[in-house]
Design a protein around this motif. Structure first.
Motif, PDB file in Angstrom:
ATOM      1  N   ASP A 139       0.867  -1.180   0.000  1.00 39.26           N
ATOM      2  CA  ASP A 139       0.000   0.000   0.000  1.00 39.26           C
ATOM      3  C   ASP A 139       0.901   1.228   0.000  1.00 39.26           C
ATOM      4  N   ALA A 140       0.605   2.199  -0.861  1.00 40.71           N
ATOM      5  CA  ALA A 140       1.448   3.398  -0.984  1.00 40.71           C
ATOM      6  C   ALA A 140       1.486   4.209   0.311  1.00 40.71           C
ATOM      7  N   VAL A 141       0.539   3.978   1.201  1.00 42.99           N
ATOM      8  CA  VAL A 141       0.486   4.743   2.442  1.00 42.99           C
ATOM      9  C   VAL A 141       1.541   4.281   3.449  1.00 42.99           C
ATOM     10  N   VAL A 142       2.218   3.144   3.132  1.00 42.17           N
ATOM     11  CA  VAL A 142       3.291   2.644   4.016  1.00 42.17           C
ATOM     12  C   VAL A 142       4.310   3.741   4.315  1.00 42.17           C
ATOM     13  N   CYS A 143       4.600   4.585   3.321  1.00 43.34           N
ATOM     14  CA  CYS A 143       5.678   5.576   3.485  1.00 43.34           C
ATOM     15  C   CYS A 143       5.306   6.714   4.440  1.00 43.34           C
ATOM     16  N   LYS A 144       4.016   6.837   4.779  1.00 39.00           N
ATOM     17  CA  LYS A 144       3.649   7.948   5.676  1.00 39.00           C
ATOM     18  C   LYS A 144       2.824   7.502   6.882  1.00 39.00           C
ATOM     19  N   GLY A 145       2.347   6.281   6.903  1.00 38.05           N
ATOM     20  CA  GLY A 145       1.517   5.816   8.009  1.00 38.05           C
ATOM     21  C   GLY A 145       0.073   6.261   7.847  1.00 38.05           C
ATOM     22  N   SER A 146      -0.744   5.864   8.807  1.00 41.74           N
ATOM     23  CA  SER A 146      -2.173   6.181   8.739  1.00 41.74           C
ATOM     24  C   SER A 146      -2.738   6.364  10.146  1.00 41.74           C
ATOM     25  N   LYS A 147      -3.506   7.434  10.343  1.00 43.63           N
ATOM     26  CA  LYS A 147      -4.123   7.690  11.648  1.00 43.63           C
ATOM     27  C   LYS A 147      -5.203   6.664  11.958  1.00 43.63           C
ATOM     28  N   LYS A 148      -5.863   6.171  10.913  1.00 43.51           N
ATOM     29  CA  LYS A 148      -7.017   5.292  11.136  1.00 43.51           C
ATOM     30  C   LYS A 148      -6.729   3.820  10.871  1.00 43.51           C
ATOM     31  N   HIS A 149      -5.667   3.527  10.081  1.00 44.51           N
ATOM     32  CA  HIS A 149      -5.352   2.138   9.725  1.00 44.51           C
ATOM     33  C   HIS A 149      -3.900   1.826  10.081  1.00 44.51           C
ATOM     34  N   GLY A 150      -3.480   2.173  11.276  1.00 44.61           N
ATOM     35  CA  GLY A 150      -2.083   2.010  11.697  1.00 44.61           C
ATOM     36  C   GLY A 150      -1.602   0.577  11.676  1.00 44.61           C
ATOM     37  N   ALA A 151      -2.406  -0.340  12.157  1.00 47.58           N
ATOM     38  CA  ALA A 151      -1.990  -1.751  12.192  1.00 47.58           C
ATOM     39  C   ALA A 151      -1.957  -2.332  10.783  1.00 47.58           C
ATOM     40  N   TYR A 152      -2.945  -1.958   9.970  1.00 51.35           N
ATOM     41  CA  TYR A 152      -2.979  -2.407   8.569  1.00 51.35           C
ATOM     42  C   TYR A 152      -1.709  -1.947   7.868  1.00 51.35           C
ATOM     43  N   VAL A 153      -1.374  -0.661   7.964  1.00 57.70           N
ATOM     44  CA  VAL A 153      -0.212  -0.110   7.266  1.00 57.70           C
ATOM     45  C   VAL A 153       1.093  -0.698   7.821  1.00 57.70           C
ATOM     46  N   ALA A 154       1.156  -0.903   9.132  1.00 60.09           N
ATOM     47  CA  ALA A 154       2.375  -1.478   9.732  1.00 60.09           C
ATOM     48  C   ALA A 154       2.640  -2.876   9.192  1.00 60.09           C
ATOM     49  N   THR A 155       1.589  -3.659   9.023  1.00 56.36           N
ATOM     50  CA  THR A 155       1.792  -5.026   8.517  1.00 56.36           C
ATOM     51  C   THR A 155       2.088  -5.014   7.023  1.00 56.36           C
ATOM     52  N   LYS A 156       1.601  -4.011   6.319  1.00 55.44           N
ATOM     53  CA  LYS A 156       1.972  -3.858   4.907  1.00 55.44           C
ATOM     54  C   LYS A 156       3.443  -3.415   4.810  1.00 55.44           C
ATOM     55  N   ALA A 157       3.891  -2.610   5.757  1.00 53.26           N
ATOM     56  CA  ALA A 157       5.307  -2.218   5.789  1.00 53.26           C
ATOM     57  C   ALA A 157       6.186  -3.443   6.013  1.00 53.26           C
ATOM     58  N   GLY A 158       5.705  -4.339   6.870  1.00 59.45           N
ATOM     59  CA  GLY A 158       6.446  -5.586   7.097  1.00 59.45           C
ATOM     60  C   GLY A 158       6.491  -6.429   5.841  1.00 59.45           C
ATOM     61  N   LEU A 159       5.411  -6.409   5.085  1.00 58.48           N
ATOM     62  CA  LEU A 159       5.365  -7.153   3.823  1.00 58.48           C
ATOM     63  C   LEU A 159       6.367  -6.570   2.832  1.00 58.48           C
ATOM     64  N   GLU A 160       6.515  -5.251   2.829  1.00 55.92           N
ATOM     65  CA  GLU A 160       7.511  -4.637   1.941  1.00 55.92           C
ATOM     66  C   GLU A 160       8.922  -5.058   2.348  1.00 55.92           C
ATOM     67  N   SER A 161       9.166  -5.161   3.643  1.00 52.72           N
ATOM     68  CA  SER A 161      10.478  -5.621   4.099  1.00 52.72           C
ATOM     69  C   SER A 161      10.716  -7.071   3.665  1.00 52.72           C
ATOM     70  N   LEU A 162       9.671  -7.883   3.773  1.00 62.21           N
ATOM     71  CA  LEU A 162       9.798  -9.285   3.335  1.00 62.21           C
ATOM     72  C   LEU A 162      10.101  -9.369   1.840  1.00 62.21           C
ATOM     73  N   THR A 163       9.602  -8.403   1.076  1.00 61.00           N
ATOM     74  CA  THR A 163       9.879  -8.357  -0.363  1.00 61.00           C
ATOM     75  C   THR A 163      11.386  -8.323  -0.600  1.00 61.00           C
ATOM     76  N   GLN A 164      12.073  -7.447   0.140  1.00 58.68           N
ATOM     77  CA  GLN A 164      13.521  -7.310  -0.040  1.00 58.68           C
ATOM     78  C   GLN A 164      14.257  -8.547   0.465  1.00 58.68           C
ATOM     79  N   SER A 165      13.804  -9.095   1.579  1.00 60.20           N
ATOM     80  CA  SER A 165      14.481 -10.278   2.137  1.00 60.20           C
ATOM     81  C   SER A 165      14.349 -11.482   1.215  1.00 60.20           C
TER      82      SER A 165
END
Ligand SMILES: NC(=O)C1=CN([C@@H]2O[C@H](COP(=O)(O)OP(=O)(O)OC[C@H]3O[C@@H](n4cnc5c(N)ncnc54)[C@H](OP(=O)(O)O)[C@@H]3O)[C@@H](O)[C@H]2O)C=CC1
Ligand SMILES: Nc1nc2c(c(=O)[nH]1)N=C([C@H](O)[C@@H](O)CO)CN2
Length: 241
Positions: free
Chosen positions: A140-166
């Protein structure tokens, strides 16, 4: 048999659009769904294999992996599309905190644990395919800035982006691993006019493009032999306004 492309959550919306496009091109496709419904028959009529799966916990993920391995011994690609756009549970009382914790565990399981275990388990199936092999994560493009209402959703998408690189590093050079980071591709049916107007203004191009822009991006990734470890934004210029 042509090695199939697996699309998790491919029975609806963006994943379905990609599944139908691939099937129409003659590509063998497997999708996952949680609950039986009549519109899955149209996919089956196109030759799409539908496997029931719920990635809400470890047991459901491992059950799916066993089911997938009974279905096929090779894979052309895995597209991790399944997702739950769950808003944060606010509140400081124990009941709210307990629900917030349950939600976080759920989103971690769907957005991170499922891709992690499925990628690890299915590496041999991808290697069994004689040709290009791909894993695509839907972030989700919002990973780069976070979200006031979907913080847990965005955090787990950020983790998915990290897994992409790994996984890109660990599976190279035999398997390419990339991510797509969309923003406002397709509204949910119950999004009201006020929300839609406000959401459209968050991007430079101010349109709801529809699922085809993601299908085009998947096609680009699958057909590009020199792409791995990248996150491709598809967000209408959200980052420039
Ligand atoms: N739509 C948009 O504008 C945007 C989408 N994205 C991302 O793109 C991807 C596709 O978006 P979209 O089509 O709107 O996604 P959806 O919200 O429709 O979710 C995709 C599918 O995932 C499946 N799913 C949900 N929870 C689970 C679960 N616990 N276990 C297994 N499958 C589950 C559901 O399929 P079923 O009910 O058939 O099981 C659902 O339809 C998602 O990863 C999303 O985060 C990112 C930004 C914007
Ligand atoms: N799993 C989902 N993730 C997201 C969705 C969705 O419908 N399902 N929708 C969005 C929104 O489009 C948001 O980008 C703007 O309203 C984000 N993620």
């Amino acid at each position: 048999m042509r090695a199939p492309v697996l699309i998790t959550g491919g029975g609806r919306r963006l994943g379905r659009h990609a599944a139908e496009a691939l099937a129409d091109q003659g590509q063998s496709v497997i999708i996952t769904y949680r609950t039986e419904r009549s519109d899955l028959e149209q996919l089956r009529a196109k030759g799409v294999t539908t496997l029931k799966a719920d990635f809400s916990d470890q047991a459901g993920i491992l059950d799916f992996i066993a089911c997938l391995k009974r279905e096929t011994s090779c894979l052309r690609a895995i597209i991790h599309n399944a997702s739950d756009w769950l808003p944060d549970q606010k509140g400081v009382d124990n009941a709210s905190l307990s629900q917030a914790a349950d939600n976080f565990h759920h989103l971690f399981s769907v957005h991170m644990l499922a891709p992690f275990l499925i990628n690890q388990a299915c590496q041999p199936l991808l290697l069994a395919h004689n040709g290009p092999r791909d894993i695509v994560h839907l972030s989700d493009a919002v990973v780069c800035k976070g979200s006031k209402k979907h913080g847990a959703y965005v955090a787990t998408k950020a983790g998915l982006e990290s897994l992409t690189q790994s996984f890109a590093a660990g599976f190279a050079p035999d398997i390419k691993v990339n991510a797509i980071a969309p923003a406002l591709i397709m509204f949910q049916p119950d999004d009201d006019a006020e929300y839609r107007k406000k959401a459209l203004k968050k991007s430079a191009l101010q349109i709801e493009p529809g699922a085809d822009v993601i299908t085009q991006t998947i096609h680009y990734i699958l057909n590009n032999p020199y792409l791995t470890g990248v996150v491709l934004p598809v967000e209408g210029g959200r980052s420039v306004i």
